[in-house]
Structure formats: structure tokens, C-alpha cells
Motif scaffolding. Sequence first.
Motif, PDB file in Angstrom:
ATOM      1  N   TYR A  47       0.976  -1.082   0.301  1.00 22.34           N
ATOM      2  CA  TYR A  47      -0.091   0.408  -0.116  1.00 22.34           C
ATOM      3  C   TYR A  47       0.914   1.332  -0.346  1.00 22.34           C
ATOM      4  O   TYR A  47       0.345   2.418   0.460  1.00 22.34           O
ATOM      5  N   PRO A 135     -12.346   3.667   3.203  1.00 21.90           N
ATOM      6  CA  PRO A 135     -11.918   1.612   3.810  1.00 21.90           C
ATOM      7  C   PRO A 135     -11.003   1.398   3.919  1.00 21.90           C
ATOM      8  O   PRO A 135     -10.557   0.918   4.999  1.00 21.90           O
ATOM      9  N   LEU A 136      -9.712   1.995   3.045  1.00 21.66           N
ATOM     10  CA  LEU A 136      -8.773   1.396   3.444  1.00 21.66           C
ATOM     11  C   LEU A 136      -7.977   2.178   4.678  1.00 21.66           C
ATOM     12  O   LEU A 136      -7.118   1.198   5.501  1.00 21.66           O
ATOM     13  N   THR A 139      -9.609   0.127   7.673  1.00 21.01           N
ATOM     14  CA  THR A 139      -9.026  -1.198   7.757  1.00 21.01           C
ATOM     15  C   THR A 139      -7.425  -1.332   8.436  1.00 21.01           C
ATOM     16  O   THR A 139      -6.781  -2.214   9.710  1.00 21.01           O
ATOM     17  N   GLY A 172     -16.349   0.796   6.486  1.00 19.90           N
ATOM     18  CA  GLY A 172     -15.965  -0.877   4.936  1.00 19.90           C
ATOM     19  C   GLY A 172     -14.498  -0.901   5.615  1.00 19.90           C
ATOM     20  O   GLY A 172     -13.928  -1.377   4.482  1.00 19.90           O
ATOM     21  N   VAL A 173     -14.308  -1.345   6.359  1.00 18.40           N
ATOM     22  CA  VAL A 173     -13.489  -1.963   6.988  1.00 18.40           C
ATOM     23  C   VAL A 173     -13.465  -3.763   6.072  1.00 18.40           C
ATOM     24  O   VAL A 173     -14.329  -3.862   6.162  1.00 18.40           O
ATOM     25  N   ASN A 174     -12.091  -3.627   5.675  1.00 17.20           N
ATOM     26  CA  ASN A 174     -12.303  -5.313   4.635  1.00 17.20           C
ATOM     27  C   ASN A 174     -11.217  -5.540   5.560  1.00 17.20           C
ATOM     28  O   ASN A 174     -10.242  -6.342   6.066  1.00 17.20           O
ATOM     29  N   LEU A 175     -12.245  -7.348   6.084  1.00 14.85           N
ATOM     30  CA  LEU A 175     -11.828  -7.875   7.527  1.00 14.85           C
ATOM     31  C   LEU A 175     -11.252  -8.975   6.948  1.00 14.85           C
ATOM     32  O   LEU A 175     -10.538  -9.792   7.240  1.00 14.85           O
ATOM     33  N   GLN A 176     -10.911  -9.578   5.261  1.00 14.29           N
ATOM     34  CA  GLN A 176     -10.189 -10.170   4.514  1.00 14.29           C
ATOM     35  C   GLN A 176      -8.641  -9.604   5.122  1.00 14.29           C
ATOM     36  O   GLN A 176      -7.467 -11.147   5.177  1.00 14.29           O
ATOM     37  N   VAL A 177      -8.785  -8.393   4.586  1.00 20.51           N
ATOM     38  CA  VAL A 177      -6.968  -7.864   4.600  1.00 20.51           C
ATOM     39  C   VAL A 177      -6.785  -8.302   6.503  1.00 20.51           C
ATOM     40  O   VAL A 177      -5.480  -8.076   6.556  1.00 20.51           O
ATOM     41  N   ASP A 180      -5.838 -11.631   6.903  1.00 19.92           N
ATOM     42  CA  ASP A 180      -4.294 -12.243   6.326  1.00 19.92           C
ATOM     43  C   ASP A 180      -2.928 -11.654   6.908  1.00 19.92           C
ATOM     44  O   ASP A 180      -2.180 -11.785   6.953  1.00 19.92           O
TER      45      ASP A 180
END
Length: 872
Positions: A47, A135-136, A139, A172-177, A180
Amino acid sequence: MEIIISHISADFDSLASMVAAQKLYPQAKLYFTGSPEQPVSDFMQLYRDFITVKFARNPSGLPVKKLIIVDCRNPNRLGDFRDLVNSPQVEVHIYDHHPPSLESIKGDVNIIEKAGATTTILMKMLLEKKIYLSPLEATLMALGIYEETGSLLFTGTTPDDAFVVGRLLEMGVNLQVVSDFVLHYLNEEQRKILNKLILSSTVMKIKGFRILTARCRVDEYVDGIALVAHRLNDLERPDGLFVLVEMAGRIYIVGRSIRGEINVNRILKFFGGGGHPTAASAVVKGKLMSDIEYKLKKTLQRYVKSIISAGDVMSSPVKILELKEGMLLNDAFSAMRRVGHFNLPIMENGKLVGIVDRTDLDKAKHHGYGKAPLNVYMSKPVTTTGPDASIYQLQNQMMKKGIGCLPVLKNDVLIGIVTRQDVLEAIYRRDLDRHRKKDRPIDRLKKLPEFLRKMLKVCGIVGDKLKMRVFVVGGFVRDLLMGVENLDVDIVVEGDGILFGEQLSKKLDGRVKSHEKFGTSVVVLPDGMHIDVASSRTEYYTRPAALPDVMESSIKQDLYRRDFTINALAIRLNRRFFGELLDFFGCRKDLRNGVIRVLHPMSFVDDPTRILRAVKFEQRYQFHMDQATENLLRDALSKNIFDLVSPERFRNEFIEILEEARPLPAIRRMDKLRILRLINKNIDLDSRMIDVFEAITAILVKYVDIVKKEGVKQWVVYFNALVMRLDPLEIIEIAERFRIPKNIVNRAGFDKKEIHDIIRTLCSRTLKVSELYRTLEGFSLETLFFIMARARTRVVRTKIAQFIHTYRHIKPMVGGNVLKEWGIPTGPAYKEILRILFDAQLDEMLTTLEGAREFYNTRLKSLLGKGIREKG
């Protein structure tokens, strides 16, 4: 120039905090103080187009005016940036959640809060300012909190952490990230280190805890030792873990803990490290591994806190049932009801042979097995424990065996019993206290007057010496938590209350009065203060409203016998546990919510006078009875429960209500509950009686010094108001039934006609002082205060006030000896002469002895032969 930095080996909380801080300082640049942890480095590789963090090779050369430090206060963890902290040209702002240390930096701005992650602190500020994230960014913030709090599972997690995570999920957190990067996988070098650590690991037992240590040596530096330690911790699940890895000329120490008693931050400070109570690290140079291990062991033995054991939480002594031939389940049921326990150990010839619990007995009776043999249906063999077993071992035993209690044996002798509730309360009590730090009992104790605080500590010291658990209980604890002064100290000991009282009196240079029958004592201090001491006991009632039979018991049973939850609190005084609050029945919650609640449904049947106490406490503190308690109270009243209570007990409780600072609210409540009619069916509170009650309160406050100095019985004044509508014969009947002393009832305050005559006399504006004196002389202060309250005119109140303050204190200047000196022969006329002379003195017609003699010669002497009584 403004820059934002964090500690060396930056983790996700560091990076997230830096990015969050940049939202508050838009002009600031982000700098790493050293190489970040590998997962953070990987994240930045992915990122880097969205988040820019620089490396500074020569920080001292940067033209920094403002330095923002996040997730760190220790200058030793800032690498080459530490010199900027001490520069007078640099303004330092700090945002951190770490505990303080001697090395902690003091900035120009310091935002230090207790949270699981520094990201949480900064996110709260952003939310308050309504600064929202992409969202980023959301996250990354979630990554920082999840990693630092172990996905909200570490013991340092706070409600704020969970709240912020919830708001971030909305962004909008990306829980997959997150998954990981939080669920790190070990690389080949890290797996090799993990294998070495597993093979070298040893477990030490320190103060009841399992503490695992592991060590290894590698030739090359390998990043991510904290991750390796985390994996080892997951595999072994010890109470505490310390990993030592020697590489590149240094020894890296990582500590982890799941128990509050093992503060790894405090322990690793002795090695120059730091962190949190549950996770910390240190780096040591120039030391041998063996020396570090030796020092670590000594530090652990000294700074790991003692674990709470079965001996600390068990109830003792234990009520048992001696097994006899032919004993039935019904016998066990009766014994259990009598002692009020839910588990009853069965003994035979001094040996523990079985146990029964209330649930099983209830089922047996329901299915008609009450006459079944006890020795067949009791649980056996019995799972037991020792006094040194930790609360966590007790918890595991109960879960594995599916049981609700554990008898405690020492050398095969039954010394106590631990219930499931005891274990759960011990485990969660410290967590609850941590979240209530603003209102901890220990802090309240520290604010007590010094003499009282020292006295309570002495009680704990004496208890330790005698090996007794010591508690201050009841109203003292209730009022302490409410911030109300209360010097009535009630001490309960699990042991011999008389022996404790004797030893305490010696320690405090007091004297002791003992009551062998009840196992109680009263310690009287040199200043007159009393300390009531009792052995913990339980009560059972053979019939409704009867006085209870008393048996020795545990503190829990002692508290259970009390009237209401707000009075069933205790604070332990033993040195190790000083200030620990015991709340077995949700008492503190009721105290906070202002609820009066009985401890069991038969409370008012066992002791109907609790009805009066319920009203008293409800109105004193402006609380309210919970619906169940009020229903039980009304049901007991409907069954005429007070018919079973001696009038004296009712009288004593009622007098306590009338001695309240403002009894009217309780009187009104009793009127609505129809309790006043138990005194006399014609007592009916009306508006005029209410006005008199209010007037009495105002008068007693105004004359408070006189009330205290002369021992005025305020309950008598209020009782006058309560019966002011009754006829004298009805009042006499009340006095006889409730055994109110005749010298109180015979006072003029209870005679309506005499009160009216007095008030009518005092209304005269031409009333002489002597006439005022003769009207009021001989009446008690209680009666005078009632007349003042009863009178509607100010002139009456003013005249009574003059009498109270001035005229009642005037002494006659002429007495019988003076009359003898004047040559007046003794006889019946003396009394009348003295009265006339005193009246003249009151009316200021004479002011000296010479004037008095002249008054006698000119006005009284000629009357002696004419019958002075008629002329007087």
C-alpha cells in the motif's frame, strides 16, 4: 517542520496511530524510527502508493519544530530520534496507552489514556471531530486495534476498543485483509526457532502459576520473534511465557501473560524493556544467557503476585451432616433447609463419604424418593481439592467433572467448601474493579479520617496474626460506597469473635466487653468509640417472626442472613486483601440503582420488623423497593404478620424511624401502606399533621446545638405530632401496649386541651415574663418544641424561644438562707415569698438583694399575718 514518529520495530498499532495522527496534524510527515516489523513492512510494500512513511538517516539534521510521538513514551525506543525530544526548539506532543515508567517522556501535550491500543485513543478523537476515513484507512485502524488487543481477546482490551472497532466496521473495514495480516504465518527461519524453543521449554510453578520459559540461539538475525513467541503461547497456553532468543550479539526477550497477577511489562522493565501488562519485550546486550535466565527467575519470584487460592475463597467452617444408620433423603433435606446451604457434605466417623446438593434433593422429593436411603443416593466418591489449589484449577475441575462445589481438605480433614459462584466471583472481581477504578472501595477507604483508616488496618493485622479472615460489614460499607459518614463499625471474623476482640483491644489500648452466648464482643477505645465484633454466623427461624437460632458459619452465610442487599456488603481487611469488596448478591448494583431488595422471599416472614427497615432505608436514601420486594411486603402485611411480633420490637424499630433526620417521608409511606394503623386504628395522617411534622424538623435543625447538648429525644417530639388527633385514653393505651415510659406519656404534649390552653395564654401580648415562665416551667424541651411546631402564630414561637434561650436559665437571687438572714421565721410562707420575689425578679422589678429586701419590707411583710397565700 512537523513529523510523526513511533517506536522502533513499528507494529500495526504504531503505523495506524501515525496515520490517524496525521489526520489531526495534516502538515506533518510520517517517519519510521527504525525497521518496522515484517508484517508492517509487507503491508507498506502493498500500500505504499496510498501511505507514505519515510526513513531518516540523520534525524538531528531535520528542521523539526513539532514532534508528534504515538504509541511510545520511552525515549530508548525512539532510535536516533531520541535527541529531538530534549531539544528546546522542538514542541513535543505525545499520544500513548502504555503504562508510565521512570523513563517516560513528558511532552508539551500529553494524551495518555488506558486503552488496548493507541489507535483507539486517536480514533476517538477523530470521531469526536467527525473526521471519517476511507475503507483502506479504516482497515489499517482495525489492524492496529486487532493486533494490539489479540482481536479484542487480550485482558487489556477496554470497552473503547470494541466501540471504535464497531465504528470502523461501519466505515467499510476489509476483514479479509485484517485476517491476512493479523493471522501471521511463520517463515522457514521462524519455524526453526519455534522448534528449538519447543524443545528447550520448561515450566516453572511460581505462586500457583504455570510460567513457561524457552531459550535458543541462532547465528543470524531473524525478524518476528514476537510472532514466534505468540505461536508458542498458543501451543502451550501457560499462565505466563518468556522467550529468550540470542542472535546477532543480543538477547531478545518476549513476555506474554494471560493472568493479571503476572505483569510482564513490570518484569521486563528490569531488563530495560517495556510494553503492556500482558505483552512486553526487551533487548539485552553484553550479557550471558545463563545470567539473564537467573535474573528472570528471581524477578518472577519477587514480582508475580500471589494467586487467589481455594483457601482464600472457601466458606468455612462447613456445615456437615453426620451419616447415621437408617438416614433418609428427607433427613438431608431438612438439614439443608435449616442451615441454608445448597451443598451438604456427608461425614461418617470423621471421614468425608459423600455429598448431596439441593437440586438433587428437590428432584428426589418431587419423584417421591424422600424416604430413600441417603447412603445410596448421595454423590460418591467426592471430588475434593486442597487449600492451595488456584481458582483456575478449581474452575477446570468443576468444568471437567460437571460439579458445582468442591470440598477443601487439608491432611484429610474437611476445612472448607468452594462453590461455583465463589470461583466465578474471584475470577471476575478484579476485571470488574479494573473497569470501576473511579469508584473503588480501596480509594474510598483512603479518604476516611486517618484514625479510622489506621484502626481498620489494625483489625486486618490482628486477623492475620490469628489466621482469621476479617471484614467490615453492613451499614458502614453501604455508607462508605455512598459517600455518607458512618462511624458505626461492625467487624465480622471467620473464627472466634471473642478472642479477636480481646486481641484487638490490646492492640488499640482499649477495653473489651464479651458476650459468650452470642460469640460477640465490643471493643471500647480510649476516646469512647465502639467497635462491634462478631463471629460470622447464620440464622434459621423455627417459626415466622420468632427470634432466630444462630450458628457459626462463613462470611457469605453471614451476609445472606441480613435484611437487604444494600446491607449485605463486606470489605476484607486482611493486609493482603485490604479493601477487597465482597458482593455475593448483586448488592452494589442495587446500591447504584437505588433499589431496596430482600435477599430471599421469606425475609419479611422470618423478621417482620424488616418491613419498617425497608421503609426507613427507602426514604432515607430516596431509594425504591423493587416490585418483588414490595409485593412480598404487602403480602406479609395482609397476613397480619405483626401480630406475631412483640410490641417492644415494633416500638424500637419505629423509634429509629422517628430518629431519622427527616422522618416525614417514611411516615407518609407507612400511612399509604397502612402500617400506622397498627399503632392505633384512628391514626390518619392529614395535612395539618404533615405541617406540624415539617415544622418540627425545621425547629430541630434550628436548635441542633441544644438538641445535642441536652440529649433531646427527637422521636418524642415527632410522636407527639403522630398522636395529636387522638384522645388521652387512646394515647395511654398505645403507651401501655408498646411499653412507652409513663414519664414520657404524662407530659403535656399528649394532652390536647392543655396544649390549646398554653397556646392561648402565650398569644396574649400583655403577658409578663413571670407569667410566661410559670406557663412553661416544668415542661421538657420535647414538649416545648412540639408546642412551637403546633402553634400557628409567630408570637407564640417567639415567646417559647425566649424561654428556651434565656428565661429558663435565670436563677432566683433570693433563697431560703437569705430569708433567714432577714429574720423571717421559717414556715409555709417561705415558698410563696420566694415565688413572689422570683416573679418580681423576672419582671425586672428588682435587680439586687437590697432591692429585694426593700420589696419584701414594703410589699410583703405586712401580708404575713393576713394570709400571704391568698394575697400572693
